[in-house]
Design an enzyme around this catalytic site. Sequence first.
Site, short mmCIF file in Angstrom:
data_model
loop_
_atom_site.label_atom_id
_atom_site.label_comp_id
_atom_site.label_asym_id
_atom_site.label_seq_id
_atom_site.Cartn_x
_atom_site.Cartn_y
_atom_site.Cartn_z
CB SER A 6 -22.20 -10.77 4.25
OG SER A 6 -21.58 -11.56 5.24
CE LYS A 7 -15.60 -5.96 8.68
NZ LYS A 7 -15.62 -4.68 9.36
NE ARG A 8 -22.33 -12.29 10.36
CZ ARG A 8 -23.12 -13.32 10.08
NH1 ARG A 8 -22.78 -14.53 10.42
NH2 ARG A 8 -24.27 -13.12 9.45
CE LYS A 9 -24.59 -15.11 5.97
NZ LYS A 9 -25.77 -14.88 5.16
#
Length: 547
Positions: free
Chosen positions: A295-298
Amino acid sequence: MDLKKLAKALIPDEGLLPPEKYEEIFPQRNLEKGAEVTRLAPSPTGFIHLGNLYSALADERTAHTTGGVFYLRIEDTDEKRKVDGAVESVIRSLKYFGIKFDEGAEIDSPLNNYGPYYQRRRAEIYRTFVKKLIEEGLAYPCFCSAEELDEVRAKQTENKETTGYYGKYAKCRNLSEEEIYKKLKEGKPFVIRLKSQGSIENKFTFRDAIKGDITVTENDQDVVILKSDGIPTYHFAHAIDDHFMRTTLVIRGEEWLSSLPVHIELHKVLGFKPPRYAHTCSLMKMDGDTKRKLSKRKDPELSLDYYRKAGYFPLAVVKYLMTVLNSNFEEWLLKNPDGDYREFKFKIDKMGKSGALFDLDKLNDVSKTEISRLSAEECYDFLKEWVDEFGTDKDKLHFKDKEYLLKVLNLVMGTGGKKRRKDIERAEQGVRLLDYFFDDTFNPDYTYRFDKDTVNVVLNSFANVYDPADDNSAWFAKVKAIAPTVGFASEMSEYKQNPENFKGNVSDVAEILRIAVTGSPNSPDLCTIMGILGKERSTDRLKKALM
Ligand code: GLU
């Protein structure tokens, strides 16, 4: 209804070429049988990630193992997502990993005969074909407002029906000629929709080059093909582009699988033979005991910049990804440790059908191995490239003295001999190992295990006798000679027999010297280090380390 007239009213552009003309402008490519034409078609959002590299590697390998072409097309239909410099960043990032395009946006190539390679610059081509579809009754204008569409969607959701613009919900599909012209006259904005010929009653099977036979339901959605600003949607633009750029194999993420029925229908109504499709599975990672999508966020490791900044050896990332792409690559690599990965026979149909596991630990192992195989020159170039971009000013200055650094690398990385250092995963770690060879980054921790007098005698005595001309054994003889003067055993055997008779032994003498010269009790061969530092700096450090 006079469809020709309608098409002209909706797409008034003068001077559009006859659609057939494009078949001549963009002829079939003159390639050997079996040669694949592949493309990377990113949106210029500025975020280039591991999935892009993974896909690009599959594209590039497929094209280049079959004698085909790999090109770059920029899917910039969504102006809002565009970021300046994004195209250069895609090219630069992939080049860092050794992946080059043969043709396409910003690529200087004699093969650039199928452009423009930016979708925004292809408006005329798209409009030509939208017009054609309107003339054929296969597309129509839709005047529904966003609010109206929201209402329909809410109703469909409430009724637990498929959402979208289809069947009885496709309100504008059956507008009369008068209604259309009236709305046009009122200046109502409109989009052009496909008049879908499909039905959800019908299923068809198609062969995905990775996933094999997949049975899907026909599309019945009247998808938007041209937005109100005259720009096509991705669906429509990609069908036109892959046809006229003569793509033979579309390799893309499996998130596009659900759009496939639309894409197949678009090719059909346009009268094109669709390319073959290969849907790659998403990159996953283990998060505790569960497998999940990166994930881009995590996950910072999803961004390609992460690898450049951390200084991964680019070929290691590529080789590791090759093991994810084709599971038999690892076996090949074991048999061909010195082989160029390009010699491996990559096969798209050997790619995993579901969840490719990306394992950073495994990548680190591959990176360690690759770095441990570098010659001093290669290692210097690799570290310097990182230093030039991400190093401190001091690092940059240090890397100006190549001759000195080659000596240091031979010792520290073991590039000079058989004992190679195998624990370096990234350039950054490698560069920090060099710090104590430069006075401005020498940051010693003078923590000795012996009392002040002992330490000072050892340091002073050695400073007085040190001669850089001494070879290893002469150097060691001098270390040994100091041992009895501080009550240490000069022979290990002697010490082991009666440790209680001594304060320490010869290796403790060396440790004191090591701490003084390198700043830490662990280092490669001290005699060589002192040789590299030279007499003045070595004795200087011995003196500075007095307690
Ligand atoms: N522009 C699409 C994306 O960035 C490309 C999809 C495709 O390769 O067809 O995901």
